[in-house]
Design an enzyme around this catalytic site. Structure first.
Site, PDB file in Angstrom:
ATOM      1  N   CYS A 112      46.939  45.441  41.324  1.00  0.00           N
ATOM      2  CA  CYS A 112      47.142  44.002  41.161  1.00  0.00           C
ATOM      3  C   CYS A 112      48.484  43.644  40.537  1.00  0.00           C
ATOM      4  O   CYS A 112      48.916  42.491  40.615  1.00  0.00           O
ATOM      5  CB  CYS A 112      46.017  43.418  40.316  1.00  0.00           C
ATOM      6  SG  CYS A 112      44.368  43.758  40.978  1.00  0.00           S
ATOM      7  N   HIS A 251      47.587  36.703  37.270  1.00  0.00           N
ATOM      8  CA  HIS A 251      46.806  37.337  38.329  1.00  0.00           C
ATOM      9  C   HIS A 251      45.432  36.684  38.384  1.00  0.00           C
ATOM     10  O   HIS A 251      44.779  36.507  37.355  1.00  0.00           O
ATOM     11  CB  HIS A 251      46.677  38.836  38.046  1.00  0.00           C
ATOM     12  CG  HIS A 251      45.648  39.519  38.874  1.00  0.00           C
ATOM     13  ND1 HIS A 251      45.604  39.404  40.246  1.00  0.00           N
ATOM     14  CD2 HIS A 251      44.603  40.321  38.531  1.00  0.00           C
ATOM     15  CE1 HIS A 251      44.571  40.093  40.708  1.00  0.00           C
ATOM     16  NE2 HIS A 251      43.957  40.659  39.690  1.00  0.00           N
ATOM     17  N   ASN A 281      39.880  37.427  44.223  1.00  0.00           N
ATOM     18  CA  ASN A 281      40.901  38.348  43.732  1.00  0.00           C
ATOM     19  C   ASN A 281      41.568  39.005  44.937  1.00  0.00           C
ATOM     20  O   ASN A 281      40.969  39.825  45.620  1.00  0.00           O
ATOM     21  CB  ASN A 281      40.246  39.397  42.834  1.00  0.00           C
ATOM     22  CG  ASN A 281      41.230  40.395  42.252  1.00  0.00           C
ATOM     23  OD1 ASN A 281      42.364  40.506  42.704  1.00  0.00           O
ATOM     24  ND2 ASN A 281      40.797  41.138  41.238  1.00  0.00           N
TER      25      ASN A 281
END
Length: 324
Positions: A112, A251, A281
């Site tokens: 990520c 994020h 996500n």
């Protein structure tokens, strides 16, 4: 300074999967997902929407905004953990798709945190050669790397891509500072195997499959503290207070992590850009998708201080500060 983002772009698959859709394939409910993650829907790739296809679409949108031709690009860096092939790289496929014949290209694996790591690398490339224009992309199709019977992971992730064109500027705008970290000791809290080895001597014992495994509660604890520490450390290094930051783009892991981070940093809600409810996500794609959305929505103006922070498997994490 002097290395700035010239344009942004993003791309999402057309198929939208809602929480109600997931109720039909896994033991979960819309209420359960919303309460624990804040996610309402996510975009999932369909036929032909490979990672590099989404990445190329995002890149084309960023190039158009920047007014830069693909032939002007010197380097393509793609942050991804879900390219449809290990070799060639996703970046090489993007180069082919957009016709960036003068660029060299490679992927960066930091889960990520991939987009932030790649942005930092692009900044340093341009610092050494101000003529370079670089495409930085975060792109994922994690729908192909999930166990769709595991309600703890399959509800969280979505597909998509975001891109930025980075180039030189004679102004004082650009990257103010970064504060990045990793810790391989904690790999087993969030990981994904590749295909099973064909060499029996190096086969993983009890190979569980090539999809994401996550210890959610442990990841949550580490993620919030790590991003909090990274942001505070960056502010200390740069001598800039959080009150001077115009917009924070974290994020988009899930709403609980984001709310806890906002509370720890004592940030007003209007300063934090959140779109996890719409996309889930998307790993390395989450920050550049959010950046492009914020940029196109008029949330960012010239000379604004923009703060990014991320956390991902590895563990990898960090924060970056940019004067737009």
């Amino acid at each position: 300074m002097g290395r700035i983002i010239l344009g942004t772009g993003s791309s999402l698959p057309s198929k939208v999967v809602t929480n109600e859709d997931l109720e039909k394939i896994v033991d979960t409910t819309d209420e359960w997902i919303r309460t624990r993650t804040g996610i309402q829907q996510r975009h999932i790739s369909t036929t032909g929407e490979y990672t590099h296809v989404l990445a190329a679409r995002a890149a084309a949108n960023a190039l158009e905004m920047a007014g830069v031709a693909a032939e002007e690009i010197s380097l393509i860096i793609v942050g991804t953990i879900s390219s449809h092939m290990l070799m060639p790289s996703c970046a090489c496929f993007v180069q082919k798709e957009i016709g960036a014949q003068n660029a060299f290209a490679f992927d960066l694996n930091a889960a990520c945190s991939g987009f932030l790591y790649a942005l930092d690398l692009a900044d340093k490339y341009i610092h050494s050669d101000k003529e370079k224009k670089i495409l930085v992309i975060g792109a994922e199709t994690l729908s192909g790397r999930l166990n769709w019977e595991d309600r703890n992971t399959c509800i969280l992730f979505g597909d998509g891509a975001g891109a930025a064109v980075v180039g030189h500027s004679d102004s004082d705008r650009g990257f103010v500072g970064v504060n990045h970290f990793s810790d391989g000791n904690l790999w087993n809290l969030l990981y994904m195997h590749t295909a099973e080895s064909t060499n029996p001597d190096i086969k993983v014992k009890d190979w569980p499959g090539a999809h994401i495994f996550m210890e959610g509660r442990e990841v949550f604890k580490h993620a919030v503290k790590a991003m909090d520490d990274a942001v505070r450390g960056l502010m200390q290094k740069t001598g800039i207070g959080l009150e001077s930051v115009k917009l924070v783009i974290p994020h988009q892991a899930n709403i609980r992590i984001l709310n806890n981070l906002v509370e720890r940093l004592e940030l007003p809600a209007e300063k934090v850009f959140i779109n996890a409810q719409k996309y889930g996500n998307t790993s390395a794609a989450s920050i550049p998708i959010a950046l492009d959305e914020a940029n196109r929505d008029g949330r960012i103006e010239e000379n604004d201080l923009i703060l990014f922070c991320s956390f991902g498997g590895g563990f990898t994490w960090g924060a970056s500060l940019l004067k737009w």
